[in-house]
Scaffold this active site. Structure first.
Site, PDB file in Angstrom:
ATOM      1  N   LEU A   4       0.986  -1.400  -0.240  1.00  0.00           N
ATOM      2  CA  LEU A   4      -0.078  -0.225  -0.275  1.00  0.00           C
ATOM      3  C   LEU A   4       1.165   1.826  -0.191  1.00  0.00           C
ATOM      4  O   LEU A   4       2.008   1.303   0.995  1.00  0.00           O
ATOM      5  CB  LEU A   4      -0.655   0.244   0.854  1.00  0.00           C
ATOM      6  CG  LEU A   4      -1.875   1.072   1.462  1.00  0.00           C
ATOM      7  CD1 LEU A   4      -2.973   1.121   0.012  1.00  0.00           C
ATOM      8  CD2 LEU A   4      -2.671   1.218   2.454  1.00  0.00           C
ATOM      9  N   ASP A   5       0.496   1.843  -0.979  1.00  0.00           N
ATOM     10  CA  ASP A   5       1.443   3.100  -1.042  1.00  0.00           C
ATOM     11  C   ASP A   5       3.134   3.532  -1.011  1.00  0.00           C
ATOM     12  O   ASP A   5       3.563   4.170  -0.651  1.00  0.00           O
ATOM     13  CB  ASP A   5       0.624   4.828   0.498  1.00  0.00           C
ATOM     14  CG  ASP A   5      -0.570   4.507  -0.110  1.00  0.00           C
ATOM     15  OD1 ASP A   5      -0.545   4.291  -1.227  1.00  0.00           O
ATOM     16  OD2 ASP A   5      -1.496   4.655   0.987  1.00  0.00           O
ATOM     17  N   ASP A   6       2.907   2.677  -1.643  1.00  0.00           N
ATOM     18  CA  ASP A   6       4.727   2.111  -1.606  1.00  0.00           C
ATOM     19  C   ASP A   6       5.250   2.092  -3.127  1.00  0.00           C
ATOM     20  O   ASP A   6       6.274   1.423  -3.058  1.00  0.00           O
ATOM     21  CB  ASP A   6       4.693   0.481  -0.749  1.00  0.00           C
ATOM     22  CG  ASP A   6       6.839   1.067  -0.338  1.00  0.00           C
ATOM     23  OD1 ASP A   6       7.045   1.396  -0.109  1.00  0.00           O
ATOM     24  OD2 ASP A   6       6.877  -0.191  -0.733  1.00  0.00           O
TER      25      ASP A   6
END
Length: 280
Positions: free
Chosen positions: A223-225
């Site tokens: 996530l969001d990486d």
């Protein structure tokens, strides 16, 4: 003369630029613009070439393939004026969607949008105004997997090149991420992971932040990486309320997402591990 774009990456070695330019010369092509980068840590070479020629696209691809295979290249060759087909997914926050639609209408963003998908009905009027098909897919824990399969079918049906999450407030499953590596772009406020959870601008207000930012990145199972494509920030002051901060944030999100979509559509972004090379 037809114009083309060639982008590639491969293990670095001597003579790579010569190998590409010699191939262009052999095919009677002329370089209009070229950019290269060597990652000194990963020993990997990146190149983007805009060129013209009087040779068919299929012939160029066929002639380049043996050379690319020999040099272990990941490559893509397309018409320079090709307009990628983009699926936009959105929830209730419509500012990014509005901005993308307006840029397309004004000719500032060369993409085609055959479909907008949302887990809410709020954006349907925008799709109708732009003469774009709208698909309302409510998402619950019980139907999330089925809804993602529907999205996959729509991507195949509409021959979609890449997906843009224009403030789509659902976590994308690892399964769908793996189906679209380097083909799904997301936008979020740069407070993550510093201000996780609900009301990030209220959290920022309480901490007295001095910069508001936004980040556009490729979606991965983490996530969001995913690899970052574009970022921007704007100074803010102590007199600003949480609503003021949110308004500044929305402005930055619009600009950063549009920039990332344009870079990707123009084949200016090459993934380099967890990073990106962006030929601006």
């Amino acid at each position: 003369m037809t114009e083309y774009l060639l982008v590639l990456s491969c293990p670095d070695r001597t003579g790579l630029i010569y190998a590409v330019t010699r191939w262009l010369l052999e095919n009677g092509c002329n370089v209009l613009d070229s950019d290269t980068y060597k990652d000194p840590f990963r020993e990997r070479f990146f190149m983007r070439v805009h060129f013209s020629g009087d040779v068919a696209l299929d012939e160029l691809r066929e002639s380049f393939e043996p050379r690319a295979r020999e040099l272990q290249m990941r490559w893509e060759l397309v018409l320079a004026d090709a307009r990628p087909r983009v699926l936009i997914m959105v929830s209730k926050h419509l500012h990014c969607l509005l901005d993308l639609l307006n840029r397309v209408r004004l000719g500032q963003l060369a993409i085609d949008i055959p479909l907008i998908v949302s887990n809410h009905p709020d954006a349907e009027w925008l799709a109708k105004a732009a003469d774009i098909e709208y698909l309302h897919l409510p998402v619950t824990p019980a139907n999330k997997a089925d809804q993602e399969q529907r999205v996959v079918r729509e991507i195949e049906k509409h021959d979609v090149d890449f997906v843009v999450l224009a403030r789509y407030m659902q976590i994308i499953s690892p399964t769908l991420c793996e189906r679209l590596p380097g083909r799904m772009i997301n936008i979020h406020h740069s407070f993550l992971p510093g201000f996780k959870g609900a009301k990030p601008y209220h959290q920022a207000y309480r901490r007295g932040v001095k910069l508001i930012g936004a980040t556009a990145h490729y979606v991965t199972a983490q996530l969001d990486d995913g690899p970052i494509i574009a970022q921007d920030v704007q100074p803010v002051g102590h007199r600003m309320t949480p609503d003021d901060l949110a308004a500044v944030g929305k402005d930055i999100e619009r600009v950063v997402l549009a920039r990332a979509v344009q870079y990707h559509a123009q084949m200016r972004v090459l993934i380099n591990g967890r990073r990106t090379v962006v030929f601006r």
